[in-house]
Design a protein around this motif. Structure first.
Motif, PDB file in Angstrom:
ATOM      1  N   SER A 104      60.202 142.659 -18.053  1.00 29.83           N
ATOM      2  CA  SER A 104      60.711 143.783 -18.847  1.00 29.83           C
ATOM      3  C   SER A 104      62.191 143.995 -18.596  1.00 29.83           C
ATOM      4  N   ARG A 105      62.871 144.528 -19.608  1.00 31.50           N
ATOM      5  CA  ARG A 105      64.313 144.752 -19.527  1.00 31.50           C
ATOM      6  C   ARG A 105      64.661 145.663 -18.352  1.00 31.50           C
ATOM      7  N   GLU A 106      63.853 146.684 -18.137  1.00 27.57           N
ATOM      8  CA  GLU A 106      64.120 147.636 -17.056  1.00 27.57           C
ATOM      9  C   GLU A 106      64.049 146.950 -15.689  1.00 27.57           C
ATOM     10  N   GLU A 107      63.013 146.105 -15.504  1.00 28.77           N
ATOM     11  CA  GLU A 107      62.878 145.405 -14.237  1.00 28.77           C
ATOM     12  C   GLU A 107      63.984 144.368 -14.071  1.00 28.77           C
ATOM     13  N   GLN A 108      64.379 143.715 -15.168  1.00 34.25           N
ATOM     14  CA  GLN A 108      65.481 142.757 -15.103  1.00 34.25           C
ATOM     15  C   GLN A 108      66.741 143.427 -14.576  1.00 34.25           C
ATOM     16  N   VAL A 109      67.080 144.562 -15.159  1.00 37.02           N
ATOM     17  CA  VAL A 109      68.306 145.274 -14.766  1.00 37.02           C
ATOM     18  C   VAL A 109      68.258 145.645 -13.289  1.00 37.02           C
ATOM     19  N   GLU A 110      67.102 146.123 -12.842  1.00 30.20           N
ATOM     20  CA  GLU A 110      66.968 146.543 -11.444  1.00 30.20           C
ATOM     21  C   GLU A 110      67.109 145.361 -10.487  1.00 30.20           C
ATOM     22  N   ARG A 111      66.424 144.258 -10.810  1.00 26.96           N
ATOM     23  CA  ARG A 111      66.441 143.100  -9.910  1.00 26.96           C
ATOM     24  C   ARG A 111      67.788 142.397  -9.927  1.00 26.96           C
ATOM     25  N   ILE A 112      68.398 142.266 -11.102  1.00 26.88           N
ATOM     26  CA  ILE A 112      69.699 141.589 -11.195  1.00 26.88           C
ATOM     27  C   ILE A 112      70.777 142.407 -10.504  1.00 26.88           C
ATOM     28  N   SER A 113      70.772 143.712 -10.716  1.00 27.96           N
ATOM     29  CA  SER A 113      71.765 144.574 -10.065  1.00 27.96           C
ATOM     30  C   SER A 113      71.646 144.486  -8.549  1.00 27.96           C
ATOM     31  N   SER A 114      70.406 144.415  -8.057  1.00 25.28           N
ATOM     32  CA  SER A 114      70.167 144.348  -6.619  1.00 25.28           C
ATOM     33  C   SER A 114      70.691 143.033  -6.043  1.00 25.28           C
ATOM     34  N   VAL A 115      70.402 141.914  -6.714  1.00 26.74           N
ATOM     35  CA  VAL A 115      70.816 140.626  -6.169  1.00 26.74           C
ATOM     36  C   VAL A 115      72.321 140.424  -6.311  1.00 26.74           C
ATOM     37  N   ILE A 116      72.930 141.003  -7.331  1.00 27.66           N
ATOM     38  CA  ILE A 116      74.389 140.927  -7.484  1.00 27.66           C
ATOM     39  C   ILE A 116      75.075 141.651  -6.329  1.00 27.66           C
ATOM     40  N   ARG A 117      74.529 142.805  -5.951  1.00 27.87           N
ATOM     41  CA  ARG A 117      75.072 143.512  -4.785  1.00 27.87           C
ATOM     42  C   ARG A 117      74.865 142.688  -3.522  1.00 27.87           C
ATOM     43  N   LEU A 118      73.708 142.049  -3.420  1.00 31.05           N
ATOM     44  CA  LEU A 118      73.361 141.281  -2.231  1.00 31.05           C
ATOM     45  C   LEU A 118      74.345 140.141  -1.984  1.00 31.05           C
ATOM     46  N   VAL A 119      74.755 139.453  -3.052  1.00 36.43           N
ATOM     47  CA  VAL A 119      75.659 138.304  -2.892  1.00 36.43           C
ATOM     48  C   VAL A 119      77.131 138.670  -3.098  1.00 36.43           C
ATOM     49  N   GLY A 120      77.410 139.954  -3.314  1.00 37.61           N
ATOM     50  CA  GLY A 120      78.796 140.404  -3.409  1.00 37.61           C
ATOM     51  C   GLY A 120      79.504 140.023  -4.691  1.00 37.61           C
ATOM     52  N   LEU A 121      78.789 140.125  -5.839  1.00 36.00           N
ATOM     53  CA  LEU A 121      79.395 139.772  -7.132  1.00 36.00           C
ATOM     54  C   LEU A 121      79.606 140.991  -8.026  1.00 36.00           C
ATOM     55  N   ASN A 122      79.664 142.160  -7.434  1.00 35.08           N
ATOM     56  CA  ASN A 122      79.931 143.365  -8.207  1.00 35.08           C
ATOM     57  C   ASN A 122      81.225 143.219  -8.996  1.00 35.08           C
ATOM     58  N   SER A 123      81.204 143.654 -10.226  1.00 38.27           N
ATOM     59  CA  SER A 123      82.336 143.609 -11.183  1.00 38.27           C
ATOM     60  C   SER A 123      82.591 142.217 -11.756  1.00 38.27           C
ATOM     61  N   PHE A 124      81.736 141.231 -11.402  1.00 32.67           N
ATOM     62  CA  PHE A 124      81.883 139.888 -11.952  1.00 32.67           C
ATOM     63  C   PHE A 124      80.834 139.583 -13.025  1.00 32.67           C
ATOM     64  N   GLU A 125      80.043 140.581 -13.395  1.00 31.85           N
ATOM     65  CA  GLU A 125      78.884 140.338 -14.254  1.00 31.85           C
ATOM     66  C   GLU A 125      79.224 139.677 -15.580  1.00 31.85           C
ATOM     67  N   LYS A 126      80.376 140.005 -16.152  1.00 31.97           N
ATOM     68  CA  LYS A 126      80.727 139.479 -17.479  1.00 31.97           C
ATOM     69  C   LYS A 126      81.608 138.231 -17.425  1.00 31.97           C
ATOM     70  N   ARG A 127      81.932 137.771 -16.232  1.00 34.54           N
ATOM     71  CA  ARG A 127      82.763 136.570 -16.098  1.00 34.54           C
ATOM     72  C   ARG A 127      81.979 135.323 -16.497  1.00 34.54           C
ATOM     73  N   MET A 128      82.694 134.364 -17.087  1.00 30.90           N
ATOM     74  CA  MET A 128      82.097 133.068 -17.400  1.00 30.90           C
ATOM     75  C   MET A 128      82.297 132.138 -16.201  1.00 30.90           C
ATOM     76  N   PRO A 129      81.413 131.158 -16.004  1.00 29.50           N
ATOM     77  CA  PRO A 129      81.534 130.250 -14.855  1.00 29.50           C
ATOM     78  C   PRO A 129      82.898 129.581 -14.740  1.00 29.50           C
ATOM     79  N   ALA A 130      83.517 129.247 -15.876  1.00 28.26           N
ATOM     80  CA  ALA A 130      84.824 128.583 -15.844  1.00 28.26           C
ATOM     81  C   ALA A 130      85.909 129.468 -15.257  1.00 28.26           C
ATOM     82  N   ASN A 131      85.671 130.785 -15.253  1.00 28.21           N
ATOM     83  CA  ASN A 131      86.656 131.731 -14.741  1.00 28.21           C
ATOM     84  C   ASN A 131      86.348 132.185 -13.317  1.00 28.21           C
ATOM     85  N   LEU A 132      85.460 131.467 -12.641  1.00 26.78           N
ATOM     86  CA  LEU A 132      85.097 131.793 -11.269  1.00 26.78           C
ATOM     87  C   LEU A 132      85.600 130.711 -10.320  1.00 26.78           C
TER      88      LEU A 132
END
Length: 359
Positions: A104-132
């Motif tokens: 579900s969309r709600e669970e996706q948002v919760e799990r993705i937000s959690s793992v993004i914080r875990l690996v320290g990618l906050n504020s990088f969500e909209k970046r494309m791989p070529a720009n990383l």
């Protein structure tokens, strides 16, 4: 948690993995270490299900998964090239497997937000791989693997594409991440420093077999074979003959050099070639003859390399054998002894330093 029993893998009559058996514990950071072509990545791919086992069994929590397809195994893989979708941004790369599973969309948002914080990618969500950067791409690959909450995470040379400084930083982050999530990591590398720094245990592979499996300190300090001793760091080797013991020490004889005393009892194996090995950092150089409780041989400095924290000396002994000696530069400064090429000196070490390997 993960058990490999008598695993073989053969390609066109060439055996790439020979009778490998391993047990890897829950929450362990386990490393498969060895040179290119030794079979370590083949083992990883068999655990993942990308390669079929020729014979043997793979068990996960006691359940045989040897012939299960990759999508039926509770393991995820981080590949050497990260394998990110170039047309997906960071968020969508991480979300892909959840979308396939129709989470579900709600669970996706919760799990993705959690793992993004875990690996320290906050504020990088909209970046494309070529720009990383390479390190940031590696974090995306980790996040994408962790989002499925696997019981085992497989990592195939994940730091090899990074420059030295970024690789060291990412290595530290990876170690901290593994401790936080508590997932079993199986890490493949040819880099000895990575293995020693990260792993709880290391299996050193050569020509499809495991030559030594133990904790990093044991592998470095007490290597079981000539290959392991030579592959992990630098090592000096001396052919020797065991001539006897005095109750506490083993007496050795080195051709054309003389007697060497080792403060341990070593069983004489007459059918084997005996090799005494010692790390360069365990040896000191001095203008003074060794004391009675030390081992030492005379020689001449033939090469000298200043390497920042250390100086590496190559000393030619009287039998023309070259010995590598590594000295911390602060010790040279304290002693005010700066040895030059061509100087006659002694190489000295204590009786408690070094090991005997039977070949």
């Amino acid at each position: 948690m993960l058990e490999l029993k008598n695993i073989y893998k053969t390609y066109n009559q060439v055996t790439a993995v020979k009778d490998v058996s391993l047990t890897i514990g829950k929450g362990e950071f386990f490393c498969l270490l060895g040179p290119s072509g030794c079979g370590k990545t083949t083992i990883l791919r068999m655990i993942a299900g990308f390669e079929k086992v020729t014979s043997g069994n793979i068990l996960l929590d006691g359940t045989d998964i040897t012939y299960d397809p990759p999508n039926k195994r509770d393991v995820n893989t981080v590949f050497q090239n990260y394998a990110l979708f170039p047309n997906f941004n960071v968020w969508d790369n991480i979300a892909y497997s959840l979308m396939i599973k129709k989470i579900s969309r709600e669970e996706q948002v919760e799990r993705i937000s959690s793992v993004i914080r875990l690996v320290g990618l906050n504020s990088f969500e909209k970046r494309m791989p070529a720009n990383l950067s390479g390190g940031q791409q590696q974090r995306v690959a980790l996040a994408r693997a962790l989002i499925n909450e696997p019981r085992i995470l497989l990592l195939d040379e994940p730091l090899s594409a990074l420059d030295k400084k970024i690789a060291e930083q990412t290595r530290n982050e990876l170690s901290e991440l593994q401790k936080r999530v508590g997932i079993t990591f199986v890490f493949v590398t040819h880099n000895q420093i990575e293995a020693l720094a990260l792993a709880d245990r290391i299996a050193v592979m050569n020509n499809g077999v495991i030559e030594h499996c133990d904790q990093p300190r044991q592998i470095y300090e007490r290597p079981l074979t000539h290959f392991v001793a030579d592959f992990i760091g630098s090592m000096n080797f001396f052919d020797c003959t065991i001539t006897g013991t005095d109750g506490q020490n083993t007496i050795l004889k080195i051709p054309e050099l003389g007697q060497l005393v080792l403060n341990q009892i070593v069983t004489n194996q007459s059918s084997a070639r005996n090799i005494f090995c010692i790390r360069p950092e365990r040896i000191k150089i001095s203008m003074l003859k060794p004391a009675s409780y030390e081992n030492g041989f005379s020689g001449v400095i033939s090469k000298k390399s200043y390497l920042g924290e250390i100086t590496k000396f190559v000393v030619e002994l009287s039998n023309k054998k070259e010995v590598i000696v590594i000295v911390q530069n602060y010790l040279l400064q304290l002693s005010n002894e700066f040895y030059d090429i061509g100087e006659p000196i002694f190489v000295i070490w204590s009786k408690t330093s070094g090991e005997i390997i039977h070949v």
